[in-house]
Motif scaffolding. Structure first.
Motif: not given
Length: 366
Positions: A89, A92-94, A96-97, A100, A165, A167-168, A172
């Motif tokens: 982790d 930060n979403l961006f 993390n993506l 991923r 998944n 959250g958002h 995703k």
């Protein structure tokens, strides 16, 4: 020369990727429901990642349903430190993506040395539990496949795609549809459809779900088909029959790899204490360990009869004359059981006494 080239490039019919005995059982049912002339043309792949199949490969090769059977040394991400660094982790979403996206491609590519067949040679690829690395591999190779639910109605209590998944999820799912990241159970770009037993019991929709009731696969089995399944999955059938013949009021306990081993032992002792008697009288207790359950039941429960764990419990339906007075299950879905007069299904409320409800009420956390 041209004829030889066309024959070489001819597509093979079907291939099944299985991770458990239950997966192999369903693959066999699908083959047995074909016209006799179409049987025997499928390939079976047994993943060793989470299950010990013993000598099942040899018996599957001899059963007549498959033209070839392969073992697949599928590798989890923890075997690759260079991949696991993208599985942390970053807060930060961006970020993390982005990590991923890299993780998805690397995990798929890492399977290549271990894959025993060329999946592009097959007309239909069937995968049970595509959440395992095989799903990432097929997506990395851009190979279309059919997904099948891991266990009977298992998504009804644990929708792993949405839980993993949360959250958002819509974002995703969109990225998965572009093959940038991978989401299992019908959300991956190259997943053609996701076969489930009963759509009505699933709390969350997926546009790729298709309903294929397991009951339809079992209701037309002939006596010869049933005998084939027993021979395939139970190598020591005479020993099993001798154990099953003991006593009139027999109670069968189905175990599962729940909690830590000491808590697991307490769970199943409590199951026997609370539900092991019939009308207040002691009965003959038989324990069928789950194939992935490593608790030593023979040492811990020497007073009871322990069955071989290396076969799916559904095969008990096909042993002629077998009847249990009661079957006890915590989470194992019991709809397919036809060998019991009474079924005790305990579920989440029972498990609340042994662990944090969040650990087994996953769908409530979505």
């Amino acid at each position: 020369m041209r004829k030889r080239q066309r024959k070489k490039n001819k597509m093979k019919d079907r291939i099944y990727v299985c991770h458990t005995y239950y997966h192999v059982y369903v693959a066999c049912l699908k083959e047995l429901n074909l016209e006799p002339g179409k049987r025997g043309n499928a390939t079976l792949v047994l993943s060793t990642m989470s299950n010990d199949f013993g000598d099942l490969q040899k018996r599957a090769e001899a059963c007549g349903l498959f033209e070839a059977v392969y073992m697949f040394e599928e590798k989890e991400d923890v075997n690759f430190p260079e991949i696991m660094k993208y599985h942390t982790d970053r807060g930060n979403l961006f970020l993390n993506l982005l990590a991923r996206i890299r993780y998805t491609k690397l995990l798929g590519k890492a399977q290549q040395p271990y894959v025993p067949v060329d999946f592009k040679e097959y007309g239909d690829v069937y995968v049970f539990c595509d959440s395992d690395p095989i799903g990432y591999y097929l997506s990395w190779r851009r190979i279309p496949y059919h997904a099948l639910e891991d266990g009977l109605d298992c998504i009804s209590t644990y929708d792993t795609a949405r839980y993993d998944n949360r959250g958002h999820f819509k974002l995703k799912a969109y990225l998965a549809s572009l093959n940038l990241i991978f989401i299992q159970n019908g959300w991956a770009k190259y997943c053609l459809d996701m076969e489930v037993n009963d759509i009505s019991v699933l709390p969350y929709p997926c546009p790729k779900y298709i309903e294929k009731p397991r009951k339809e696969l079992t209701e037309n089995l002939s006596g010869e088909d049933k005998a084939l399944l027993v021979r395939l999955f139970i190598s020591n059938i005479e020993e099993i029959k001798s154990k099953l013949a003991a006593g009139r009021d027999k109670v069968l306990l189905l175990t599962e790899p729940l909690c830590e081993l000491d808590v697991r032992e307490r769970i199943f002792r409590d199951c026997i204490d609370q539900y092991g008697k019939i009308a207040g009288t002691d009965s003959v207790i038989l324990i069928k360990p789950h194939p992935r359950d490593v608790l030593d039941y023979e040492a811990i429960f020497p007073e009871h009869i322990i069955l071989d764990k290396k076969f799916p419990m559904e095969v008990l339906n096909y042993i002629e004359g077998l009847t249990f007075r009661r079957v006890i299950s915590v989470f194992t879905v019991v709809h397919a059981i036809r060998f019991a007069e009474e079924i005790v299904y305990l579920g989440e409320d029972f498990m609340d006494h042994y662990e944090d409800p969040k650990l087994h009420r996953q769908n409530e956390e979505i």
